[in-house]
Motif scaffolding. Structure first.
Motif, PDB file in Angstrom:
ATOM      1  N   CYS A 240       0.941  -1.363   0.145  1.00  0.00           N
ATOM      2  CA  CYS A 240       0.067   0.000   0.018  1.00  0.00           C
ATOM      3  C   CYS A 240       0.890   1.200  -0.037  1.00  0.00           C
ATOM      4  O   CYS A 240       1.356   1.564   0.755  1.00  0.00           O
ATOM      5  CB  CYS A 240      -0.845   0.034   1.225  1.00  0.00           C
TER       6      CYS A 240
ATOM      7  N   ASP B  92      -5.408   5.681   0.778  1.00  0.00           N
ATOM      8  CA  ASP B  92      -6.695   4.980   0.267  1.00  0.00           C
ATOM      9  C   ASP B  92      -6.476   3.579   0.028  1.00  0.00           C
ATOM     10  O   ASP B  92      -7.429   2.917   0.218  1.00  0.00           O
ATOM     11  CB  ASP B  92      -6.927   5.704  -0.990  1.00  0.00           C
ATOM     12  N   ALA B  93      -5.358   3.174  -0.340  1.00  0.00           N
ATOM     13  CA  ALA B  93      -4.926   1.601  -0.433  1.00  0.00           C
ATOM     14  C   ALA B  93      -5.134   1.100   0.966  1.00  0.00           C
ATOM     15  O   ALA B  93      -5.510  -0.265   0.821  1.00  0.00           O
ATOM     16  CB  ALA B  93      -3.676   1.508  -1.125  1.00  0.00           C
TER      17      ALA B  93
ATOM     18  N   ALA C  17      -7.185   2.127   3.276  1.00  0.00           N
ATOM     19  CA  ALA C  17      -8.474   1.693   3.713  1.00  0.00           C
ATOM     20  C   ALA C  17      -9.058   0.855   2.822  1.00  0.00           C
ATOM     21  O   ALA C  17      -9.951   0.195   3.408  1.00  0.00           O
ATOM     22  CB  ALA C  17      -9.188   3.313   3.422  1.00  0.00           C
ATOM     23  N   GLU C  18      -8.896   0.589   1.565  1.00  0.00           N
ATOM     24  CA  GLU C  18      -9.396  -0.363   0.736  1.00  0.00           C
ATOM     25  C   GLU C  18      -8.817  -1.688   1.203  1.00  0.00           C
ATOM     26  O   GLU C  18      -9.889  -2.636   1.262  1.00  0.00           O
ATOM     27  CB  GLU C  18      -8.958  -0.229  -0.707  1.00  0.00           C
ATOM     28  N   ALA C  19      -7.629  -1.754   1.645  1.00  0.00           N
ATOM     29  CA  ALA C  19      -7.138  -3.031   2.034  1.00  0.00           C
ATOM     30  C   ALA C  19      -8.076  -3.590   3.399  1.00  0.00           C
ATOM     31  O   ALA C  19      -8.389  -4.720   3.841  1.00  0.00           O
ATOM     32  CB  ALA C  19      -5.705  -3.085   2.422  1.00  0.00           C
TER      33      ALA C  19
ATOM     34  N   HIS D 192     -11.210  -2.453   4.174  1.00  0.00           N
ATOM     35  CA  HIS D 192     -12.611  -2.871   3.979  1.00  0.00           C
ATOM     36  C   HIS D 192     -12.722  -4.196   3.190  1.00  0.00           C
ATOM     37  O   HIS D 192     -13.638  -5.148   3.297  1.00  0.00           O
ATOM     38  CB  HIS D 192     -13.058  -1.667   2.826  1.00  0.00           C
ATOM     39  N   ALA D 193     -11.649  -4.599   2.321  1.00  0.00           N
ATOM     40  CA  ALA D 193     -11.716  -5.700   1.541  1.00  0.00           C
ATOM     41  C   ALA D 193     -11.285  -7.019   2.720  1.00  0.00           C
ATOM     42  O   ALA D 193     -11.082  -8.112   1.886  1.00  0.00           O
ATOM     43  CB  ALA D 193     -10.632  -5.475   0.210  1.00  0.00           C
TER      44      ALA D 193
ATOM     45  N   THR E  59      -8.251  -7.631   3.578  1.00  0.00           N
ATOM     46  CA  THR E  59      -6.899  -8.050   3.323  1.00  0.00           C
ATOM     47  C   THR E  59      -6.044  -8.042   4.605  1.00  0.00           C
ATOM     48  O   THR E  59      -5.320  -8.957   4.597  1.00  0.00           O
ATOM     49  CB  THR E  59      -6.285  -6.863   2.356  1.00  0.00           C
TER      50      THR E  59
ATOM     51  N   ARG F 136     -11.837   8.628   5.450  1.00  0.00           N
ATOM     52  CA  ARG F 136     -11.896   7.747   5.014  1.00  0.00           C
ATOM     53  C   ARG F 136     -11.476   6.551   5.218  1.00  0.00           C
ATOM     54  O   ARG F 136     -12.081   5.302   4.993  1.00  0.00           O
ATOM     55  CB  ARG F 136     -11.254   7.769   3.624  1.00  0.00           C
TER      56      ARG F 136
ATOM     57  N   ALA G  57     -13.755   2.526   6.780  1.00  0.00           N
ATOM     58  CA  ALA G  57     -13.532   1.315   6.162  1.00  0.00           C
ATOM     59  C   ALA G  57     -14.120   0.204   6.942  1.00  0.00           C
ATOM     60  O   ALA G  57     -14.525  -0.859   6.126  1.00  0.00           O
ATOM     61  CB  ALA G  57     -11.786   1.233   6.020  1.00  0.00           C
ATOM     62  N   ARG G  58     -14.251   0.271   8.286  1.00  0.00           N
ATOM     63  CA  ARG G  58     -14.777  -0.879   8.945  1.00  0.00           C
ATOM     64  C   ARG G  58     -15.123  -0.232  10.349  1.00  0.00           C
ATOM     65  O   ARG G  58     -14.359   0.243  11.176  1.00  0.00           O
ATOM     66  CB  ARG G  58     -13.544  -1.927   9.673  1.00  0.00           C
TER      67      ARG G  58
END
Length: 352
Positions: free
Chosen positions: A41, A45-46, A48-50, A52-53, A55, A95, A99-100
């Motif tokens: 990452c 933002d990467a 945050a996406e990790a 949420h996803a 990862t 953000r 994410a969670r």
């Protein structure tokens, strides 16, 4: 309690979060146990996406990852001091926070980063990096202390059942509930370890038994629906789980399926232990009724390993957490100590 008696080199080998100085590397827990791969990452933002996803997952690990996400965000703004930087960084922090929403450690870690910024001068970037590292270091130390505290409650020769994944993969290292199990095995207190598979993401099957295997511990995997039958067999004396949020009255939110384990444990006369760092305690939330329970894509229930198992055009309900009432909990273990038979008075005495 003696943490020196535990061989951490043997029982603490996995690190899911690695800071390189330029980027954050996260062990991709969606691909375990068959592929061990880190995701890099390069910006907040990467991260945050990790989060949420999934990862990276596990309440403490999410908080640590978010703190490093703030450090990455700091590379993209110009500011004279911490107060100036705080205003410019706030959108990125929001953000990350979104994410969670259930795990309190995420908001807790971001609040720590905000406080560090507020007191920082021109060296605010270095201050943020030191704070993120401190969050990670303190989590590892807390986990090792909780492991010893929780294991001391378990009589020698016991069997334990755990749910979801609360080990090194969910923390800075060693784990919370799994840290108690590691310490209990190391001290000869725990003879048998059972792990529920944890549908729909199968964290128990994919992560927990793999983690224990890396440490030379031989767990037994069970279907979630086999837990009550296992309890009746007499092979288990304690259920040991983690928490994503602990309320002011001792109610705890944890992975969906925890609540029914607590009910079954009480019926069968087993003990029920919740293990989590004090950063998971939320004295501003009076009870579990006030916890926002995250719901994920219903489609996660329709397949296993990418293979659809449900008929087309049906509905599904997919809450990720449930709340265990404090009346069903025998002990809450944090790095500050053990709270037996938790309730509002006991929590207030421990945490103010």
């Amino acid at each position: 309690m003696n943490t020196n008696a535990i061989d951490f080199d043997r029982y603490d080998r996995i690190r899911p979060i690695r800071w390189t100085g330029q980027a954050l590397e996260l062990l991709d827990q969606r691909k375990l146990p068959f592929v061990v791969e880190y995701v890099t990452c390069a910006d907040s933002d990467a991260v945050a996406e990790a989060i949420h996803a999934l990862t990276v997952r596990g309440a403490p690990a999410i908080g640590i990852a978010a703190a490093w996400g703030v450090v990455l965000a700091s590379r993209t703004v110009e500011a004279n001091d911490g107060r100036d930087a705080a205003a410019r960084l706030e959108p990125a922090l929001q953000r990350l926070n979104a994410a969670r929403p259930t795990a309190v450690n995420l908001a807790w870690a971001l609040a720590r980063m905000r406080r560090a910024l507020a007191a920082a001068g021109a060296d605010w970037r270095e201050v943020l990096e030191r704070e993120a590292q401190a969050i990670a270091d303190e989590d590892l130390a807390a986990n090792r202390r909780m492991g010893a505290l929780g294991a001391a409650l378990i009589p020698p020769g016991s069997g334990v059942l755990t749910h979801c994944n609360t080990g090194s993969l969910a923390t800075a290292g060693f784990g919370t509930a799994l840290g108690v199990i590691r310490a209990g095995v190391a001290e000869g207190r725990i003879d048998k370890v059972f792990a529920g598979e944890t549908r729909p993401w199968l964290q128990g099957a994919r992560l927990t038994v793999w983690e224990l295997q890396q440490d030379g511990i031989s767990p037994t995997l069970i279907a979630d629906s086999a837990a009550s039958h296992l309890m009746r067999s007499g092979d288990v004396q304690w259920v040991v789980v983690g928490a994503d949020r602990i309320c002011a009255n001792g109610d705890t939110a944890n992975k969906i399926g925890t609540y029914q384990l607590a009910i079954a444990a009480r019926h069968h006369g087993l003990k029920f232990m919740v293990v989590a760092p004090s950063s998971t305690v939320d004295m501003e939330t009076p009870s579990g009724d006030a916890i926002h329970i995250e719901e994920r894509d219903p489609g996660e229930l329709f397949a296993v390993g990418g293979v659809r198992t449900a008929a087309d055009e049906i509905g599904a309900w997919n809450p990720v957490f449930d709340v265990t009432p404090h009346e069903l909990i025998d002990a809450i273990v944090t790095e500050r100590g053990v709270i037996e038979r938790p309730d509002e008075a006991a929590m207030k005495a421990a945490f103010g």
